[in-house]
Design an enzyme around this catalytic site. Structure first.
Site, PDB file in Angstrom:
ATOM      1  N   PRO A 103       0.850  -1.197   0.000  1.00  0.00           N
ATOM      2  CA  PRO A 103       0.000   0.000   0.000  1.00  0.00           C
ATOM      3  C   PRO A 103       0.885   1.247   0.000  1.00  0.00           C
ATOM      4  O   PRO A 103       1.743   1.392   0.864  1.00  0.00           O
ATOM      5  CB  PRO A 103      -0.793  -0.128   1.313  1.00  0.00           C
ATOM      6  CG  PRO A 103      -0.018  -1.081   2.169  1.00  0.00           C
ATOM      7  CD  PRO A 103       0.754  -1.968   1.250  1.00  0.00           C
ATOM      8  N   THR A 105       0.895   5.464  -0.455  1.00  0.00           N
ATOM      9  CA  THR A 105       0.272   6.775  -0.631  1.00  0.00           C
ATOM     10  C   THR A 105       0.925   7.476  -1.813  1.00  0.00           C
ATOM     11  O   THR A 105       2.149   7.558  -1.898  1.00  0.00           O
ATOM     12  CB  THR A 105       0.459   7.623   0.643  1.00  0.00           C
ATOM     13  OG1 THR A 105      -0.256   7.008   1.701  1.00  0.00           O
ATOM     14  CG2 THR A 105      -0.084   9.037   0.442  1.00  0.00           C
ATOM     15  N   ALA A 138      -3.609   3.722   1.035  1.00  0.00           N
ATOM     16  CA  ALA A 138      -4.509   3.878   2.173  1.00  0.00           C
ATOM     17  C   ALA A 138      -5.654   4.807   1.784  1.00  0.00           C
ATOM     18  O   ALA A 138      -5.430   5.905   1.270  1.00  0.00           O
ATOM     19  CB  ALA A 138      -3.735   4.445   3.361  1.00  0.00           C
ATOM     20  N   HIS A 260      -6.499  -1.167   8.123  1.00  0.00           N
ATOM     21  CA  HIS A 260      -5.183  -0.590   8.452  1.00  0.00           C
ATOM     22  C   HIS A 260      -5.125  -0.294   9.949  1.00  0.00           C
ATOM     23  O   HIS A 260      -5.736   0.661  10.423  1.00  0.00           O
ATOM     24  CB  HIS A 260      -4.984   0.686   7.642  1.00  0.00           C
ATOM     25  CG  HIS A 260      -3.587   1.233   7.679  1.00  0.00           C
ATOM     26  ND1 HIS A 260      -2.614   0.769   8.533  1.00  0.00           N
ATOM     27  CD2 HIS A 260      -2.993   2.207   6.945  1.00  0.00           C
ATOM     28  CE1 HIS A 260      -1.488   1.437   8.320  1.00  0.00           C
ATOM     29  NE2 HIS A 260      -1.694   2.316   7.361  1.00  0.00           N
ATOM     30  N   ALA A 262      -2.037  -0.197  11.541  1.00  0.00           N
ATOM     31  CA  ALA A 262      -0.585  -0.069  11.735  1.00  0.00           C
ATOM     32  C   ALA A 262      -0.171   1.397  11.722  1.00  0.00           C
ATOM     33  O   ALA A 262      -0.983   2.317  11.580  1.00  0.00           O
ATOM     34  CB  ALA A 262       0.137  -0.828  10.614  1.00  0.00           C
ATOM     35  N   ASN A 263       1.127   1.597  11.916  1.00  0.00           N
ATOM     36  CA  ASN A 263       1.797   2.871  11.602  1.00  0.00           C
ATOM     37  C   ASN A 263       1.204   4.096  12.282  1.00  0.00           C
ATOM     38  O   ASN A 263       1.194   5.193  11.724  1.00  0.00           O
ATOM     39  CB  ASN A 263       1.836   3.083  10.075  1.00  0.00           C
ATOM     40  CG  ASN A 263       2.667   2.008   9.393  1.00  0.00           C
ATOM     41  OD1 ASN A 263       3.487   1.355  10.040  1.00  0.00           O
ATOM     42  ND2 ASN A 263       2.453   1.796   8.113  1.00  0.00           N
ATOM     43  N   TYR A 265      -1.807   5.072  13.114  1.00  0.00           N
ATOM     44  CA  TYR A 265      -3.104   5.638  12.783  1.00  0.00           C
ATOM     45  C   TYR A 265      -4.154   5.190  13.810  1.00  0.00           C
ATOM     46  O   TYR A 265      -3.824   4.568  14.813  1.00  0.00           O
ATOM     47  CB  TYR A 265      -3.457   5.304  11.323  1.00  0.00           C
ATOM     48  CG  TYR A 265      -2.451   5.960  10.389  1.00  0.00           C
ATOM     49  CD1 TYR A 265      -2.336   7.348  10.347  1.00  0.00           C
ATOM     50  CD2 TYR A 265      -1.563   5.209   9.629  1.00  0.00           C
ATOM     51  CE1 TYR A 265      -1.387   7.972   9.544  1.00  0.00           C
ATOM     52  CE2 TYR A 265      -0.604   5.827   8.824  1.00  0.00           C
ATOM     53  CZ  TYR A 265      -0.524   7.215   8.791  1.00  0.00           C
ATOM     54  OH  TYR A 265       0.434   7.833   8.016  1.00  0.00           O
ATOM     55  N   ARG A 315      -3.559  -5.091   8.762  1.00  0.00           N
ATOM     56  CA  ARG A 315      -2.148  -4.673   8.804  1.00  0.00           C
ATOM     57  C   ARG A 315      -1.801  -4.174  10.191  1.00  0.00           C
ATOM     58  O   ARG A 315      -2.499  -3.318  10.753  1.00  0.00           O
ATOM     59  CB  ARG A 315      -1.889  -3.569   7.782  1.00  0.00           C
ATOM     60  CG  ARG A 315      -0.386  -3.302   7.631  1.00  0.00           C
ATOM     61  CD  ARG A 315      -0.070  -2.271   6.579  1.00  0.00           C
ATOM     62  NE  ARG A 315       1.154  -2.623   5.863  1.00  0.00           N
ATOM     63  CZ  ARG A 315       2.012  -1.745   5.343  1.00  0.00           C
ATOM     64  NH1 ARG A 315       1.768  -0.452   5.412  1.00  0.00           N
ATOM     65  NH2 ARG A 315       3.107  -2.152   4.731  1.00  0.00           N
ATOM     66  N   ASN A 320       6.810  -0.565  15.040  1.00  0.00           N
ATOM     67  CA  ASN A 320       7.085   0.692  14.362  1.00  0.00           C
ATOM     68  C   ASN A 320       6.675   1.885  15.233  1.00  0.00           C
ATOM     69  O   ASN A 320       5.638   1.848  15.896  1.00  0.00           O
ATOM     70  CB  ASN A 320       6.277   0.699  13.056  1.00  0.00           C
ATOM     71  CG  ASN A 320       6.640   1.859  12.181  1.00  0.00           C
ATOM     72  OD1 ASN A 320       6.371   2.996  12.515  1.00  0.00           O
ATOM     73  ND2 ASN A 320       7.279   1.582  11.074  1.00  0.00           N
ATOM     74  N   GLY A 397      11.507  -3.432   3.126  1.00  0.00           N
ATOM     75  CA  GLY A 397      12.891  -3.517   2.680  1.00  0.00           C
ATOM     76  C   GLY A 397      13.325  -4.846   2.106  1.00  0.00           C
ATOM     77  O   GLY A 397      14.514  -5.160   2.132  1.00  0.00           O
ATOM     78  N   GLY A 418       7.516  -2.130  -2.297  1.00  0.00           N
ATOM     79  CA  GLY A 418       6.955  -0.801  -2.486  1.00  0.00           C
ATOM     80  C   GLY A 418       7.765   0.020  -3.459  1.00  0.00           C
ATOM     81  O   GLY A 418       7.462   0.105  -4.646  1.00  0.00           O
ATOM     82  N   ARG A 419       8.822   0.636  -2.929  1.00  0.00           N
ATOM     83  CA  ARG A 419       9.557   1.619  -3.742  1.00  0.00           C
ATOM     84  C   ARG A 419      10.028   1.053  -5.077  1.00  0.00           C
ATOM     85  O   ARG A 419       9.962   1.723  -6.102  1.00  0.00           O
ATOM     86  CB  ARG A 419      10.762   2.141  -2.958  1.00  0.00           C
ATOM     87  CG  ARG A 419      10.345   3.088  -1.863  1.00  0.00           C
ATOM     88  CD  ARG A 419      11.537   3.600  -1.078  1.00  0.00           C
ATOM     89  NE  ARG A 419      11.627   2.965   0.211  1.00  0.00           N
ATOM     90  CZ  ARG A 419      12.216   3.520   1.272  1.00  0.00           C
ATOM     91  NH1 ARG A 419      12.768   4.705   1.186  1.00  0.00           N
ATOM     92  NH2 ARG A 419      12.258   2.889   2.416  1.00  0.00           N
TER      93      ARG A 419
END
Ligand code: PHB
Length: 477
Positions: A103, A105, A138, A260, A262-263, A265, A315, A320, A397, A418-419
């Site tokens: 996912p 953004t 997201a 979601h 995680a992270n 939120y 997730r 984190n 990663g 991702g990237r």
């Protein structure tokens, strides 16, 4: 805003993205990419689908899988072969390989928080290898759920209509599309909130400096305001917002949804003892059981609403510290949450876990979403999922070799990228042929517009031909 954003707005958005990562400038970007460890027994899936899943698996070493999206019998290079074993997550959720679009953004939504028309091309070209799982960026479940510019939502009929062609592009490619359902909680400000009030959270604890945010039109940077604690009946309303957004996702054609949690939120703000100091109600900060209650209610309600087909993932990021959302005892808290999530059964279906998968952010991903050295491990959680027959996705990663080893070891089933997928739409084909993608231009990750969104090249016929020849030669040995 973003597809028509002025240069100034674009710059603001970009600055924001760098900024909310604790200030390290252009080298830091937000958060999603993906890296992980994990593995996963081929064919592991929900218990009721075990037979179907097993039937879907072809892992005979004598007949290596062919390269996704390449006609003919071109073998996958052997170092990554475990990543190209099929896996079924449930009926109609048949995956040809283990790479998942993370996912991400991208800040390209247009007026009315609708996905930009070019999202169909962006997702469609990343779905081109049939049987790829893609998780959407997201997507806020309500106006209150927003906290970033240009994020496409799932609460209006107009948004559902705008998502349809995007989802169609993925389905036409033969791939599987999961909508990520999002409420940012305290990671917002009055400029996003209906009525212009403060954002909401478990408690009146603000995200501290140096974290900052930008408004929907690129205003800012601002410090995060102190949020307003949600009343219990408002929590009921947000559970319902998740359900409505999940139904909207299905109406738009999505195959499944990811909650979601995680992270840093909203659902993580309730889970974590650093952000949940509530007292005296069922969601209070006192115990893992009460801090996990909101999340568990959301997942139960969404599972009931979507029925027994196993179309819900969750997730989590136990370690984190993004947005300063810190849990002091991750094992106790997330151990409880995971164990309870795995017990959820959809209404009318007692046969197996309602979850299609659990999705973890790797502990090596730090608060800036960059990899770090750590001894922390997801093993206790992935072991629980394995025992319950629920698939595991990890993110953070990953490189091809370690990802293949992780899947081969059985620790995880699916690995997010991702990237590297941003800059190379044909990422599965590249990895299958022993090539790498490029990470794209960071300055364009959140910039709005087509540049850096739909402008990345796939392998040329010449490059593909040369890689195929090398793969075939290597296989012959
Ligand atoms: C972000 O937009 O920065 C973002 C969104 C979702 C995440 C993490 C970061 O899970």
């Amino acid at each position: 805003m973003i597809s028509t954003a002025s240069g100034l707005q674009q710059q603001h958005v970009l600055t924001q993205r760098n900024h909310h990562h604790l200030g390290a400038p252009a080298a830091v970007k937000p958060g999603f990419l993906a890296r992980t460890r994990g593995g996963g027994a081929p064919g592991r899936g929900r218990a009721p689908n075990a037979a179907a899943a097993a039937a879907a698996v072809t892992s005979s070493p004598s007949s290596p899988p062919s390269v996704p999206g390449v006609p003919g019998n071109v073998p996958v290079v052997s170092a990554v072969e475990p990543l190209f074993r099929p896996l079924s997550l449930g009926p109609g959720l048949d995956l040809a390989h283990r790479l998942v679009l993370a996912p991400l953004t991208r800040c390209r939504a247009g007026p009315g928080d609708t996905p930009a028309p070019s999202a169909a091309l962006y997702y469609g070209e990343r779905a081109a290898a049939p049987g790829t799982l893609l998780i959407s960026e997201a997507s806020p479940i309500s106006p209150q759920a927003r906290g970033y510019p240009g994020t496409p939502g799932l609460w209006t009929a107009e948004q559902v209509e705008a998502w349809r062609p995007v989802v169609r592009a993925v389905k036409d490619a033969g791939s599987v599309f999961c909508a990520q359902l999002w409420h940012v909680g305290r990671a917002s400000c009055d400029l996003y909130q209906p009525g212009g009030g403060p954002p909401v959270s478990a408690s009146a604890i603000a995200i501290p400096p140096p974290w900052t945010l930008y408004g929907p039109g690129g205003e800012g940077p601002f410090p995060y305001p102190t949020p307003r604690p949600l009343a219990a009946d408002e929590i009921d309303g947000i559970v319902q917002d998740f359900v409505t957004a999940a139904k909207n996702a299905v109406a738009a054609g999505f195959d499944m949804v990811e909650v979601h949690a995680a992270n840093g939120y909203l659902l993580a703000q309730f889970l974590s003892d650093g952000s949940n100091a509530r007292k005296g109600d069922a969601y209070s900060g006192a115990s893992p059981a009460s801090r996990a209650r909101f999340l568990l209610r959301v997942v139960q309600a969404v599972a009931d609403a979507l029925g027994s087909a196993g179309r819900v993932g969750v997730r989590l990021s136990p370690f984190n510290e993004f947005l300063a959302c810190v849990e002091s005892r991750p094992l106790a808290t997330y151990g409880h949450a995971v164990s309870e999530l795995l017990k959820i059964r959809a209404e009318g279906d007692a046969s197996g876990a309602a979850l299609a998968y659990l999705h973890f952010v790797e502990p090596r991903i730090d608060a800036t979403f960059e990899p770090r050295d750590t001894d922390l491990t997801l093993a206790p959680y992935t072991a629980m999922a394995r025992a319950a027959g629920v698939a595991v996705i990890t993110a953070g990663g990953w490189e091809p070799g370690p990802a293949a080893e992780a899947v081969a070891s059985g620790d995880v089933d699916l690995v997010c990228v991702g990237r590297e997928w941003i800059g190379s739409p044909d990422l599965p084909k590249r990895w299958a042929l022993g090539l790498r993608g490029n990470k794209g231009d960071r300055a364009m990750y959140y910039s709005g517009g087509e540049e850096g969104y739909t402008t990345y090249a796939c392998l040329s016929p010449e490059e593909e031909g040369a890689a195929i020849e090398a793969a075939v030669a290597a296989r012959r040995g």
